[in-house]
Design a protein around this motif. Structure first.
Motif, mmCIF file in Angstrom:
data_model
loop_
_atom_site.group_PDB
_atom_site.id
_atom_site.type_symbol
_atom_site.label_atom_id
_atom_site.label_comp_id
_atom_site.label_asym_id
_atom_site.label_seq_id
_atom_site.Cartn_x
_atom_site.Cartn_y
_atom_site.Cartn_z
ATOM 1 N N UNK A 233 0.800 -1.223 0.000
ATOM 2 C CA UNK A 233 0.000 0.000 0.000
ATOM 3 C C UNK A 233 0.829 1.268 0.000
ATOM 4 N N UNK A 234 1.999 1.250 0.555
ATOM 5 C CA UNK A 234 2.753 2.485 0.688
ATOM 6 C C UNK A 234 2.358 3.217 1.950
ATOM 7 N N UNK A 235 3.113 4.245 2.278
ATOM 8 C CA UNK A 235 2.901 4.958 3.529
ATOM 9 C C UNK A 235 2.266 6.308 3.349
ATOM 10 N N UNK A 236 2.607 7.218 4.271
ATOM 11 C CA UNK A 236 1.985 8.535 4.298
ATOM 12 C C UNK A 236 2.259 9.327 3.026
ATOM 13 N N UNK A 237 3.429 9.145 2.435
ATOM 14 C CA UNK A 237 3.763 9.904 1.223
ATOM 15 C C UNK A 237 2.780 9.602 0.102
ATOM 16 N N UNK A 238 2.487 8.323 -0.108
ATOM 17 C CA UNK A 238 1.544 7.956 -1.174
ATOM 18 C C UNK A 238 0.138 8.423 -0.832
ATOM 19 N N UNK A 239 -0.238 8.355 0.431
ATOM 20 C CA UNK A 239 -1.576 8.835 0.824
ATOM 21 C C UNK A 239 -1.722 10.325 0.528
ATOM 22 N N UNK A 240 -0.727 11.126 0.943
ATOM 23 C CA UNK A 240 -0.827 12.576 0.776
ATOM 24 C C UNK A 240 -0.781 12.970 -0.693
ATOM 25 N N UNK A 241 0.049 12.287 -1.485
ATOM 26 C CA UNK A 241 0.071 12.601 -2.915
ATOM 27 C C UNK A 241 -1.262 12.245 -3.564
ATOM 28 N N UNK A 242 -1.903 11.176 -3.104
ATOM 29 C CA UNK A 242 -3.204 10.779 -3.651
ATOM 30 C C UNK A 242 -4.296 11.762 -3.243
ATOM 31 N N UNK A 243 -4.262 12.233 -2.007
ATOM 32 C CA UNK A 243 -5.224 13.245 -1.559
ATOM 33 C C UNK A 243 -5.051 14.527 -2.375
ATOM 34 N N UNK A 244 -3.797 14.893 -2.648
ATOM 35 C CA UNK A 244 -3.528 16.088 -3.453
ATOM 36 C C UNK A 244 -4.110 15.947 -4.850
ATOM 37 N N UNK A 245 -3.881 14.795 -5.485
ATOM 38 C CA UNK A 245 -4.416 14.560 -6.824
ATOM 39 C C UNK A 245 -5.938 14.586 -6.817
ATOM 40 N N UNK A 246 -6.548 13.959 -5.821
ATOM 41 C CA UNK A 246 -8.010 13.942 -5.733
ATOM 42 C C UNK A 246 -8.561 15.358 -5.570
ATOM 43 N N UNK A 247 -7.880 16.183 -4.776
ATOM 44 C CA UNK A 247 -8.330 17.563 -4.568
ATOM 45 C C UNK A 247 -8.274 18.356 -5.870
ATOM 46 N N UNK A 248 -7.193 18.174 -6.623
ATOM 47 C CA UNK A 248 -7.064 18.881 -7.902
ATOM 48 C C UNK A 248 -8.161 18.441 -8.871
ATOM 49 N N UNK A 249 -8.439 17.137 -8.906
ATOM 50 C CA UNK A 249 -9.483 16.633 -9.805
ATOM 51 C C UNK A 249 -10.841 17.223 -9.433
ATOM 52 N N UNK A 250 -11.167 17.239 -8.156
ATOM 53 C CA UNK A 250 -12.441 17.814 -7.706
ATOM 54 C C UNK A 250 -12.513 19.292 -8.065
ATOM 55 N N UNK A 251 -11.421 20.021 -7.877
ATOM 56 C CA UNK A 251 -11.401 21.443 -8.211
ATOM 57 C C UNK A 251 -11.689 21.653 -9.698
ATOM 58 N N UNK A 252 -11.047 20.857 -10.556
ATOM 59 C CA UNK A 252 -11.263 20.983 -12.001
ATOM 60 C C UNK A 252 -12.719 20.666 -12.359
ATOM 61 N N UNK A 253 -13.269 19.596 -11.775
ATOM 62 C CA UNK A 253 -14.655 19.208 -12.067
ATOM 63 C C UNK A 253 -15.615 20.305 -11.632
ATOM 64 N N UNK A 254 -15.380 20.876 -10.471
ATOM 65 C CA UNK A 254 -16.262 21.932 -9.958
ATOM 66 C C UNK A 254 -16.215 23.169 -10.853
ATOM 67 N N UNK A 255 -14.998 23.532 -11.307
ATOM 68 C CA UNK A 255 -14.875 24.698 -12.178
ATOM 69 C C UNK A 255 -15.561 24.462 -13.515
ATOM 70 N N UNK A 256 -15.378 23.265 -14.073
ATOM 71 C CA UNK A 256 -16.012 22.949 -15.359
ATOM 72 C C UNK A 256 -17.532 22.904 -15.221
#
Length: 508
Positions: free
Chosen positions: A117-140
């Motif tokens: 699974x990986x540790x905190x680094x992979x979790x935080x990078x995944x949360x960051x990516x998810x946040x960016x995706x949500x931001x783009x979807x909301x703007x569109x």
């Protein structure tokens, strides 16, 4: 043909069929669905339960993060926390945010078994990516909002909640598994020399994440595993493939015909035993495998473990910035250590050790001097006391080390001058450890492939056991690092280096 004694009501001798003993192993699970029978079925049920719990934790972290961000904003504005108003916003935002988070986590293998699974680094990078995706979807989609606060506040808080909840889950389940003495019973099959190496690596479970392994048998793979094999190694191996005593089969080092491997896979399939492949050092040299066209035969392109192009530029930029910042922060420690060395024996502070770097080019690896003057000339007289395996030279209580040197080595302070090697481009902050010329000359050609990248001040082997690891494990960890490199992995290794150094595990 074999027979068994008859008993009252027994229909008499029964001649075994080709798969008869396999049915015997599966019979006790016949009341279940075939896909849920045996060890494979039990493992599948555990995996489904684990994934369900992790998804629940992630959705909970997403809910709590958004709620906390909205509540914190109201508190900062000196307004009462209105749970109803917050829930109205949650009802609209949570489905999109939670679904995106779960999908990104699944893509990044955060629902894999705990070892993967990986540790905190992979979790935080995944949360960051998810946040960016949500931001783009909301703007569109044209959603209306007055501030971006909810995005960066939720990003921070969801990340914190995800790491906290998942870490708690891993800790609780690890304690439970340890209390239940849960382990994986592995049967090793392959070349004897390689099987011995794999067994040693697996049984060092105290320095690894996940469920520990216990090796319950070692067998050499031979032809003729069919039911007619009534004696010899083939019969012993077939009998050892018992789901009641083995959880998985690990195959390594087979270079003969395909027939025995296919027979082994078929028997294990019938008995519900998973088969894993432990790669040899040569197989680990493949940084990536890509199919290439060939008439009538699938071929794969094996690439050596090299970081190049954009990856190298990103890693080099990270090294320059991080080494500069770390150098400034540790400069007081370096000054105190230099003063202690001078006061101890009036000798030079810096020791220049000739090491082999990228493309087998030698360079001066800078270290704080921890041995008495002329120590390198005494090494030949100490070869008989070498405690390390393979080409390495290590002595736990080296008589050449000074009093101050022992303290510096225990805390790895003697390695800090290598930050200058990083700035000069001779080393990286994270990578395979550079070896002295004496050790390098004793490497075989395969092991020298670890010098296709910049050597590092720290690396996976330092945070996985340091001097307690065998040389084969060191090489495997180096190849794994090169194959899976990312900035997040470098940050994770650097963060894990601190408690390892402070705990003085495997240092001498």
């Amino acid at each position: 043909m074999t027979t068994r004694p008859t008993r009252p009501g027994d229909p008499g001798p029964v001649a075994p069929t080709e798969a008869g003993d396999d049915r015997r192993h599966m019979r006790r699970d016949s009341r279940f669905l075939p896909m849920l029978a045996g060890p494979a079925g039990t493992a599948a049920i555990r995996r489904v339960f684990s994934v369900a719990v992790l998804v629940t934790l992630d959705v909970t972290a997403c809910f709590a993060g958004i709620y906390a961000a909205l509540a914190l904003k109201l508190l900062v504005q000196d307004q009462p926390v209105d749970a109803g108003a917050i829930w109205a916003v949650e009802q609209k935002a949570l489905p999109l945010a939670a679904t995106t988070l779960v999908l990104v986590f699944a893509k990044n293998r955060l629902y894999s078994p705990r070892e993967q699974r990986g540790g905190a680094a992979r979790m935080l990078s995944s949360v960051t990516l998810a946040t960016v995706i949500v931001l783009v979807v909301v703007l569109v989609a044209g959603w209306r909002f007055d501030t971006y606060y909810i995005f960066y506040a939720s990003w921070f808080l969801i990340g914190a909640f995800v790491v906290a909840l998942r870490s708690s889950y891993d800790s609780v389940t690890a304690l439970a598994l340890d209390a239940l003495h849960f382990e994986r019973r592995a049967l090793l099959v392959g070349a004897p020399a390689l099987v011995a190496t794999i067994a040693e690596s697996l049984e060092r479970s105290e320095s690894r994440q996940g469920v520990p392994y216990r090796v319950v048998g070692r067998h050499q793979l031979t032809a003729g595993l069919g039911r007619e094999a009534l004696a010899g190694p083939a019969a012993d191996l077939r009998e050892a493939l018992d789901p009641a005593a083995v959880d998985e089969v690990i195959l390594t080092g087979w270079a003969g015909e395909d027939g025995p491997v296919l027979e082994l896979l078929d028997i294990c399939r019938r008995r519900g035993l998973p088969v894993r492949l432990a790669p040899t050092t040569a197989e680990l040299l493949s940084h990536s495998v890509q199919a290439v066209p060939a008439p009538g035969l699938p071929l794969f392109d094996l690439r050596p473990p090299v970081l190049g192009g954009a990856e190298f530029l990103a890693k080099r930029a990270f090294d320059l910035v991080a080494a500069s910042v770390i150098g400034i922060l540790v400069s007081p420690v370096l000054l105190i250590a230099a003063l202690a060395i001078r006061l101890d024996d009036r000798g030079p502070v810096i020791h220049r050790s000739r090491r082999v770097g990228v493309d087998e080019q030698e360079f001066d690896c800078l270290k704080l001097r921890t041995m008495r003057l002329g120590a390198e000339g005494e090494q030949d007289d100490l070869e008989h006391a070498n405690e390390a395996d393979g080409p390495l030279f290590k002595i736990r209580d080296d008589p050449r080390v000074t009093r101050v040197g022992r303290v510096l080595r225990r805390l790895s302070i003697d390695e800090l001058p290598q930050l200058w090697n990083v700035l000069r481009g001779e080393m990286s902050l994270v990578g395979p450890r550079p070896l002295p010329r004496r050790d390098f000359e004793r490497l075989d050609d395969l092991h020298k492939k670890r010098y296709l990248v910049l050597p590092g001040v720290t690396g996976l082997w330092q945070v996985s056991g340091r001097s307690d690891l065998s040389f084969d494990e060191l090489v495997r960890l180096d190849f794994y690092y090169i194959e899976t490199w990312s900035i997040w992995l470098d940050l994770t290794i650097m963060a894990r280096t601190i408690p390892v150094v402070l705990g003085r595990r495997g240092a001498y």
